[in-house]
Design a protein around this motif. Structure first.
Motif, PDB file in Angstrom:
ATOM      1  N   PHE A  49       0.829  -1.203   0.000  1.00 48.05           N
ATOM      2  CA  PHE A  49       0.000   0.000   0.000  1.00 48.05           C
ATOM      3  C   PHE A  49       0.867   1.259   0.000  1.00 48.05           C
ATOM      4  O   PHE A  49       0.655   2.183  -0.795  1.00 48.05           O
ATOM      5  N   PHE A  50       1.847   1.306   0.898  1.00 44.84           N
ATOM      6  CA  PHE A  50       2.681   2.506   1.010  1.00 44.84           C
ATOM      7  C   PHE A  50       3.549   2.711  -0.229  1.00 44.84           C
ATOM      8  O   PHE A  50       3.763   3.853  -0.658  1.00 44.84           O
ATOM      9  N   ARG A 185      -4.958   6.394  -0.364  1.00 47.17           N
ATOM     10  CA  ARG A 185      -4.384   6.891   0.903  1.00 47.17           C
ATOM     11  C   ARG A 185      -5.227   6.421   2.090  1.00 47.17           C
ATOM     12  O   ARG A 185      -4.683   5.990   3.116  1.00 47.17           O
ATOM     13  N   THR A 188      -4.620   2.678   2.594  1.00 46.60           N
ATOM     14  CA  THR A 188      -3.278   2.429   3.120  1.00 46.60           C
ATOM     15  C   THR A 188      -3.238   2.579   4.633  1.00 46.60           C
ATOM     16  O   THR A 188      -2.741   1.703   5.358  1.00 46.60           O
TER      17      THR A 188
END
Length: 307
Positions: A49-50, A185, A188
């Protein structure tokens, strides 16, 4: 072609992925403790995710206020709900858990949506949703187990029903945040906080796994859950839900039981009954009816937040 079909197709695709995961996870439970497997699903997804967030938006941070909001939502909507789902299945029949968890969820989402977003509930949504509810009841109860309301299952039944309420609230609570930050975002940070809160609950399970003897099937189950069911599915679901609205999007959860039945047929040679086929028809008809409604406007895409 109207762009809204892309988002509806995304919702269907994610529901199929989650439904198929019933079969994948059932196989994985022979090797992993359920909470540990759930932690692996979200914890291993966090770096992906990041990385995606950094590559796509150039930054990964969020303001402290948003972080606190996402921490609460992650605790409830990821850690709490995932564990509650596991125990609801353990404490009642699969048919009960599926029906009481899945069927009421979109109804509560439609009721809660006006509290967070200005989403009108139209006659078409009510009609299509009603047909989809009938369909999903046929799919779940037509499998032979039936609805069991005995006192032995009452705690599990109440837990499953509570999941549908809290889960719907979790979904619509994400919507205002996705007006300010991208779906990527939000997904995440939800995965991060959900994993952090879940980790202490796994401490007694790591030593029970023969890590050196894991089969290729176990690694494939982990990869499917991390990359497909979590990273891909969370981003696509949240982005599509933001575009079509939480009330409409959550009715597409009714595809999950149908996909789970298909997975059982393909992976475990489970039978499919006529009632389940009839239920699939009603469910599909209701969802198509919902998608054909001309919405007055689709919300603008959430901007990529910088932090």
């Amino acid at each position: 072609m109207d762009k809204k079909w892309i988002y509806y197709a995304g919702l269907v695709a994610v529901a199929v992925i989650w439904g198929a995961n019933f079969g994948v996870s059932r196989l994985a439970m022979d090797t992993f403790d359920p909470i540990l497997f759930t932690f692996l699903r979200f914890g291993l997804a966090v770096p992906f995710f990041f990385l995606l967030l950094k590559l796509k938006e150039g930054s990964v941070g969020i303001p402290l206020k948003a972080a606190l909001q996402l921490a609460v939502i992650g605790l409830v909507g990821v850690t709490g709900l995932e564990i509650a789902c596991m125990y609801s299945i353990k404490m009642t029949t699969l048919a009960n858990a599926s029906l009481l968890n899945v069927a009421p969820w979109p109804i509560f989402a439609a009721l809660f949506a006006p509290l967070f977003m200005r989403e009108p509930i139209s006659p078409r949504l009510i009609g299509g949703g009603g047909a989809a509810i009938v369909g999903v009841c046929f799919i779940i109860l037509g499998g032979g187990e039936g609805l069991n309301l005995s006192s032995d299952n009452m705690i599990g039944n109440l837990l499953a029903f509570g999941i549908s309420i809290v889960g719907a609230l979790y979904n619509v609570a994400c919507m205002p945040l996705m007006k300010r930050y991208s779906a990527l975002r939000v997904s995440t940070w939800l995965a991060l906080f959900g994993s952090l809160f879940m980790y202490p609950l796994t401490l007694g399970s790591w030593g029970k796994v023969d890590w050196s003897g894991l089969s290729a099937g176990s690694y494939m189950a982990i990869a499917y859950n991390v990359l497909i069911c979590t990273v891909f599915a969370f981003i696509v679901w949240n982005a599509s839900m933001f575009k079509v609205g939480a009330a409409r999007a959550n009715f597409f959860r009714y595809v999950v039981p149908a996909a789970a039945v298909a997975a059982g047929y393909l992976m475990f040679d489970e039978s499919i009954t006529g009632w389940q086929l009839l239920g699939t028809f009603f469910m599909a008809a209701g969802l198509v009816w919902i998608t054909l409604e001309k919405q007055k406007g689709i919300p603008a895409a959430a901007p990529a937040a910088r932090g």
